[in-house]
Scaffold this active site. Sequence first.
Site, PDB file in Angstrom:
ATOM      1  N   ARG A  15       0.834  -1.201   0.000  1.00  0.00           N
ATOM      2  CA  ARG A  15       0.000   0.000   0.000  1.00  0.00           C
ATOM      3  C   ARG A  15       0.871   1.256   0.000  1.00  0.00           C
ATOM      4  O   ARG A  15       1.771   1.399   0.814  1.00  0.00           O
ATOM      5  CB  ARG A  15      -0.910   0.014   1.228  1.00  0.00           C
ATOM      6  CG  ARG A  15      -1.947   1.145   1.202  1.00  0.00           C
ATOM      7  CD  ARG A  15      -2.893   1.078   2.384  1.00  0.00           C
ATOM      8  NE  ARG A  15      -3.542  -0.219   2.507  1.00  0.00           N
ATOM      9  CZ  ARG A  15      -4.604  -0.611   1.787  1.00  0.00           C
ATOM     10  NH1 ARG A  15      -5.123   0.196   0.892  1.00  0.00           N
ATOM     11  NH2 ARG A  15      -5.117  -1.818   1.975  1.00  0.00           N
ATOM     12  N   GLU A  38       0.527  -7.570  -3.828  1.00  0.00           N
ATOM     13  CA  GLU A  38      -0.734  -6.873  -4.087  1.00  0.00           C
ATOM     14  C   GLU A  38      -0.493  -5.375  -4.005  1.00  0.00           C
ATOM     15  O   GLU A  38       0.092  -4.893  -3.032  1.00  0.00           O
ATOM     16  CB  GLU A  38      -1.785  -7.294  -3.050  1.00  0.00           C
ATOM     17  CG  GLU A  38      -3.033  -6.439  -3.036  1.00  0.00           C
ATOM     18  CD  GLU A  38      -3.769  -6.518  -1.710  1.00  0.00           C
ATOM     19  OE1 GLU A  38      -4.437  -5.523  -1.359  1.00  0.00           O
ATOM     20  OE2 GLU A  38      -3.687  -7.543  -1.013  1.00  0.00           O
ATOM     21  N   THR A  67      -8.007  -3.497  -2.632  1.00  0.00           N
ATOM     22  CA  THR A  67      -9.036  -2.474  -2.446  1.00  0.00           C
ATOM     23  C   THR A  67      -9.866  -2.334  -3.716  1.00  0.00           C
ATOM     24  O   THR A  67     -10.166  -1.226  -4.177  1.00  0.00           O
ATOM     25  CB  THR A  67      -8.427  -1.122  -2.008  1.00  0.00           C
ATOM     26  OG1 THR A  67      -7.387  -1.356  -1.047  1.00  0.00           O
ATOM     27  CG2 THR A  67      -9.476  -0.244  -1.333  1.00  0.00           C
ATOM     28  N   LYS A 127     -10.831 -13.613   2.513  1.00  0.00           N
ATOM     29  CA  LYS A 127      -9.937 -12.731   3.248  1.00  0.00           C
ATOM     30  C   LYS A 127     -10.619 -12.358   4.563  1.00  0.00           C
ATOM     31  O   LYS A 127     -11.674 -11.728   4.551  1.00  0.00           O
ATOM     32  CB  LYS A 127      -9.665 -11.480   2.407  1.00  0.00           C
ATOM     33  CG  LYS A 127      -8.988 -10.340   3.135  1.00  0.00           C
ATOM     34  CD  LYS A 127      -8.886  -9.129   2.200  1.00  0.00           C
ATOM     35  CE  LYS A 127      -8.495  -7.865   2.942  1.00  0.00           C
ATOM     36  NZ  LYS A 127      -8.407  -6.707   2.026  1.00  0.00           N
ATOM     37  N   GLY A 177       0.856  -6.195   5.485  1.00  0.00           N
ATOM     38  CA  GLY A 177       1.004  -4.854   4.948  1.00  0.00           C
ATOM     39  C   GLY A 177       2.037  -4.018   5.668  1.00  0.00           C
ATOM     40  O   GLY A 177       3.230  -4.126   5.403  1.00  0.00           O
TER      41      GLY A 177
END
Length: 207
Positions: A15, A38, A67, A127, A177
């Site tokens: 992210r 991701e 997302t 998830k 993350g």
Amino acid sequence: MNARSTGPGLIAILRGVTPDDAVAIAEAVLAAGFDAVEVPLNSPDPLESVRRIRAAGPADRRVGAGTVLSPDDVRRAADAGASLIVSPNTRPDVIAETVRLGLESYPGAATPTEAFAALDAGARAIKLFPGSAVGIGGMRAWASVLPSGTALVPVGGVDAGNLADWAQAGASGAGIGTSLYRPGDPAATVGARAAELVRIWHENCND
């Protein structure tokens, strides 16, 4: 030890990564043994990052978009080369479009009702989000009622301090993350964190 034999494995959530940094960071975590990366769609120019990561590696490299909130997002991610579609919520139309395009679907669910709805829409993996709220006890309870073979992947609050517990409890993988990557982190630092997480994972689950 748990009964997991195959599954999604470890997914690096990058992210905030920029296209200029995306390839180096992705290469570092994949070289360390992560199974997929991701790029969340609320990152800077995320689809360009997906394109660059995809172009830099082999065809079977697992590159995802996160997302993802709409079927149009699914199509745009697929056009960029994403093979995983990860969402924070359970939307049947997003799951259906992901399945139609032959991509891996990881819809977010926080309750068994949402998990069953995701499976009804065609998902084969769930998830658990946020994983810290569902908890390991919650995951075990879900596993007792969901169809055999459903992959359960905690995301949110998973780090080096609790990854072993998730693995031993039977998680099929985990999305990691901020404890792995924060914008601006050098690739070497991220790679070292990734290697430690991979070590913990493989020492605590059946591969």
